[in-house]
Design an enzyme around this catalytic site. Structure first.
Site, PDB file in Angstrom:
ATOM      1  N   TYR A 293      -7.672   1.575   2.000  1.00 10.05           N
ATOM      2  CA  TYR A 293      -8.381   1.104   3.185  1.00 10.05           C
ATOM      3  C   TYR A 293      -8.702   2.266   4.136  1.00 10.05           C
ATOM      4  O   TYR A 293      -9.721   2.271   4.794  1.00 10.05           O
ATOM      5  CB  TYR A 293      -7.507   0.104   3.956  1.00 10.05           C
ATOM      6  CG  TYR A 293      -7.476  -1.313   3.418  1.00 10.05           C
ATOM      7  CD1 TYR A 293      -8.211  -1.691   2.296  1.00 10.05           C
ATOM      8  CD2 TYR A 293      -6.706  -2.284   4.059  1.00 10.05           C
ATOM      9  CE1 TYR A 293      -8.169  -2.997   1.829  1.00 10.05           C
ATOM     10  CE2 TYR A 293      -6.665  -3.591   3.600  1.00 10.05           C
ATOM     11  CZ  TYR A 293      -7.396  -3.945   2.483  1.00 10.05           C
ATOM     12  OH  TYR A 293      -7.356  -5.237   2.040  1.00 10.05           O
ATOM     13  N   GLY A 294      -7.758   3.204   4.212  1.00 10.75           N
ATOM     14  CA  GLY A 294      -7.813   4.242   5.238  1.00 10.75           C
ATOM     15  C   GLY A 294      -9.103   5.036   5.288  1.00 10.75           C
ATOM     16  O   GLY A 294      -9.474   5.582   6.326  1.00 10.75           O
TER      17      GLY A 294
ATOM     18  N   ASP B 154      -1.785  -6.573   1.934  1.00 11.51           N
ATOM     19  CA  ASP B 154      -1.944  -5.112   2.054  1.00 11.51           C
ATOM     20  C   ASP B 154      -2.981  -4.662   1.023  1.00 11.51           C
ATOM     21  O   ASP B 154      -3.359  -5.427   0.131  1.00 11.51           O
ATOM     22  CB  ASP B 154      -0.611  -4.383   1.817  1.00 11.51           C
ATOM     23  CG  ASP B 154      -0.734  -2.878   2.048  1.00 11.51           C
ATOM     24  OD1 ASP B 154      -1.348  -2.482   3.053  1.00 11.51           O
ATOM     25  OD2 ASP B 154      -0.260  -2.085   1.212  1.00 11.51           O
TER      26      ASP B 154
ATOM     27  N   CYS C 108      -0.139  -4.570   6.815  1.00  9.41           N
ATOM     28  CA  CYS C 108      -1.016  -3.420   6.689  1.00  9.41           C
ATOM     29  C   CYS C 108      -1.468  -3.065   8.103  1.00  9.41           C
ATOM     30  O   CYS C 108      -1.997  -3.928   8.816  1.00  9.41           O
ATOM     31  CB  CYS C 108      -2.213  -3.831   5.836  1.00  9.41           C
ATOM     32  SG  CYS C 108      -3.598  -2.714   5.900  1.00  9.41           S
ATOM     33  N   ASN C 109      -1.221  -1.833   8.505  1.00  7.45           N
ATOM     34  CA  ASN C 109      -1.590  -1.444   9.867  1.00  7.45           C
ATOM     35  C   ASN C 109      -3.088  -1.337  10.045  1.00  7.45           C
ATOM     36  O   ASN C 109      -3.623  -1.606  11.122  1.00  7.45           O
ATOM     37  CB  ASN C 109      -0.949  -0.105  10.219  1.00  7.45           C
ATOM     38  CG  ASN C 109       0.544  -0.229  10.362  1.00  7.45           C
ATOM     39  OD1 ASN C 109       1.049  -0.498  11.439  1.00  7.45           O
ATOM     40  ND2 ASN C 109       1.264  -0.080   9.260  1.00  7.45           N
ATOM     41  N   THR C 110      -3.779  -0.934   8.970  1.00  9.65           N
ATOM     42  CA  THR C 110      -5.230  -0.767   9.071  1.00  9.65           C
ATOM     43  C   THR C 110      -5.870  -2.128   9.355  1.00  9.65           C
ATOM     44  O   THR C 110      -6.770  -2.236  10.188  1.00  9.65           O
ATOM     45  CB  THR C 110      -5.778  -0.127   7.779  1.00  9.65           C
ATOM     46  OG1 THR C 110      -4.949   0.994   7.444  1.00  9.65           O
ATOM     47  CG2 THR C 110      -7.193   0.356   7.954  1.00  9.65           C
TER      48      THR C 110
ATOM     49  N   CYS D  11       1.694   3.095   9.066  1.00  2.00           N
ATOM     50  CA  CYS D  11       1.124   2.642   7.792  1.00  2.00           C
ATOM     51  C   CYS D  11       2.301   2.117   6.988  1.00  2.00           C
ATOM     52  O   CYS D  11       3.367   2.742   6.967  1.00  2.00           O
ATOM     53  CB  CYS D  11       0.451   3.803   7.056  1.00  2.00           C
ATOM     54  SG  CYS D  11       0.000   3.390   5.344  1.00  2.00           S
ATOM     55  N   THR D  12       2.098   0.967   6.342  1.00  2.00           N
ATOM     56  CA  THR D  12       3.243   0.324   5.681  1.00  2.00           C
ATOM     57  C   THR D  12       3.696   1.056   4.413  1.00  2.00           C
ATOM     58  O   THR D  12       4.751   0.743   3.859  1.00  2.00           O
ATOM     59  CB  THR D  12       2.936  -1.154   5.366  1.00  2.00           C
ATOM     60  OG1 THR D  12       1.713  -1.227   4.612  1.00  2.00           O
ATOM     61  CG2 THR D  12       2.803  -1.942   6.643  1.00  2.00           C
ATOM     62  N   HIS D  13       2.910   2.012   3.961  1.00  2.00           N
ATOM     63  CA  HIS D  13       3.373   2.843   2.835  1.00  2.00           C
ATOM     64  C   HIS D  13       4.414   3.883   3.298  1.00  2.00           C
ATOM     65  O   HIS D  13       5.200   4.372   2.501  1.00  2.00           O
ATOM     66  CB  HIS D  13       2.197   3.594   2.204  1.00  2.00           C
ATOM     67  CG  HIS D  13       1.310   2.744   1.326  1.00  2.00           C
ATOM     68  ND1 HIS D  13       0.420   1.838   1.836  1.00  2.00           N
ATOM     69  CD2 HIS D  13       1.181   2.692  -0.025  1.00  2.00           C
ATOM     70  CE1 HIS D  13      -0.232   1.254   0.831  1.00  2.00           C
ATOM     71  NE2 HIS D  13       0.202   1.759  -0.305  1.00  2.00           N
TER      72      HIS D  13
HETATM   73  N1  DGL Z   1      -0.713   0.233   3.910  1.00  2.00           N
HETATM   74  C1  DGL Z   1      -1.860   0.123   4.699  1.00  2.00           C
HETATM   75  C2  DGL Z   1      -1.633   0.384   6.154  1.00  2.00           C
HETATM   76  O1  DGL Z   1      -0.574   0.072   6.650  1.00  2.00           O
HETATM   77  C3  DGL Z   1      -3.197   0.633   4.168  1.00  2.00           C
HETATM   78  C4  DGL Z   1      -3.198   1.845   3.326  1.00  2.00           C
HETATM   79  C5  DGL Z   1      -4.584   2.188   2.757  1.00  2.00           C
HETATM   80  O2  DGL Z   1      -5.052   1.444   1.899  1.00  2.00           O
HETATM   81  O3  DGL Z   1      -5.153   3.191   3.178  1.00  2.00           O
HETATM   82  O4  DGL Z   1      -2.491   0.850   6.860  1.00  2.00           O
END
Ligand code: DGL
Length: 277
Positions: free
Chosen positions: A47-48, A8, A78-80, A198-200
């Site tokens: 990442y977003g 992630d 991480c979904n991104t 998003c995993t957060h």
């Molecule tokens: N936690 C990540 C996701 O699931 C990325 C978050 C990020 O860095 O913007 O997309």
């Protein structure tokens, strides 16, 4: 005995590791894991906000690093990153078995939630722009109404507050609720299901639950944990944590999360710096 990596941009992937750990602990493992390697790509967080081209290059750098560690499997926690995974990348990393959250969720919906009709996917801007959720979910639910909502404030909100010594998840959720209300002011329908894209975001469940009192919450991490069911960890499995920058900051975030996520307690090392390209 094999190694598995979790990737992630920051701490979000720990919510995926948590789901894996909750469902997969076993004293008598068949496919026992020798190592679980968590990589937080803090050098490139968040990442977003990056372009899909830049994110693809970052993903390839990180996969290369996992291959150098002799990982057999990599979980895109991480979904991104999951949104960017394609056949070309898989071909370039044939030695890795790569799991992603978006197809895992689509497969779970296909098996277990065929009657969902109104779905709202919340994600980073990059995931939203990729269109990956809409296209994957529409394939298994062609009749459903599906909307995608970008929430650019959430990841910085979580990652920045975690470094404060008096951090509280309640406080973070209170701030998140304000943003969420703004993001969802003009929804075309009241969703029957919410996807944490998003995993957060599972860390913001309190805010989501307050805004969407009657919706079903779908966490792709649970779907992915099901896919990993045959892989087990035991007392012998080593849990190692790495960060591509600011190992101390990552260590502080891990400490802050130890009260909330059990999986953090399994890490036996100080976070090390991963030298990715
Ligand atoms: N936690 C990540 C996701 O699931 C990325 C978050 C990020 O860095 O913007 O997309």
């Amino acid at each position: 005995m094999s190694k598995i990596g979790f990737l992630d941009s920051g701490i979000g992937g720990l919510t995926v590791l948590e789901e894996f750990c909750q469902s997969n602990n076993s004293k008598t493992a068949v496919n026992e894991l020798s190592e679980i390697i968590y990589l937080a790509d803090l050098k490139n967080l968040p990442y977003g906000e990056k372009t899909l081209e830049r994110l693809t290059a970052i993903l390839e750098e990180n996969l290369k690093w996992f291959a150098q560690q002799n990982a057999l499997m990599v979980v895109l926690a991480c979904n991104t990153s999951s949104a960017l995974l394609n056949e070309k990348i898989k071909q370039n990393f044939k030695q890795l078995y790569i799991f992603d959250l978006i197809t895992a969720l689509a497969e779970q919906i296909d098996r277990e939630h065929k009657n969902l009709d109104k779905i709202a996917v919340f994600s980073t801007l990059a995931t939203h722009q990729s269109g990956a959720y809409i296209s994957n979910l529409q394939k298994v639910l062609p009749q459903a109404q599906i909307i995608s909502i970008a929430c650019p404030a959430f990841v910085p909100l979580i990652e920045n507050h975690l470094t404060e010594s008096d951090f509280s998840l309640e406080q973070i959720n209170k701030l998140a609720l304000g943003c969420l209300q703004e993001y969802t002011q003009n929804l075309p329908f009241e969703p029957s299901a919410i996807v944490f894209g998003c995993t957060h975001y599972p860390l913001l469940k309190m805010a989501f639950a307050q805004r969407f009192k009657n919706s079903l919450f779908l966490d792709p991490a649970q779907a992915l944990a099901q896919q990993l069911q045959k892989y087990k960890f035991s007392d012998q499995t080593k849990f190692l944590s790495f960060s591509t920058a600011q190992a101390e900051t990552f260590e502080a975030k891990l400490k802050a999360l130890a009260k909330i996520l059990n999986c953090v307690q399994y890490f036996s090392n100080q976070a090390q710096i991963a030298k990715t390209a």
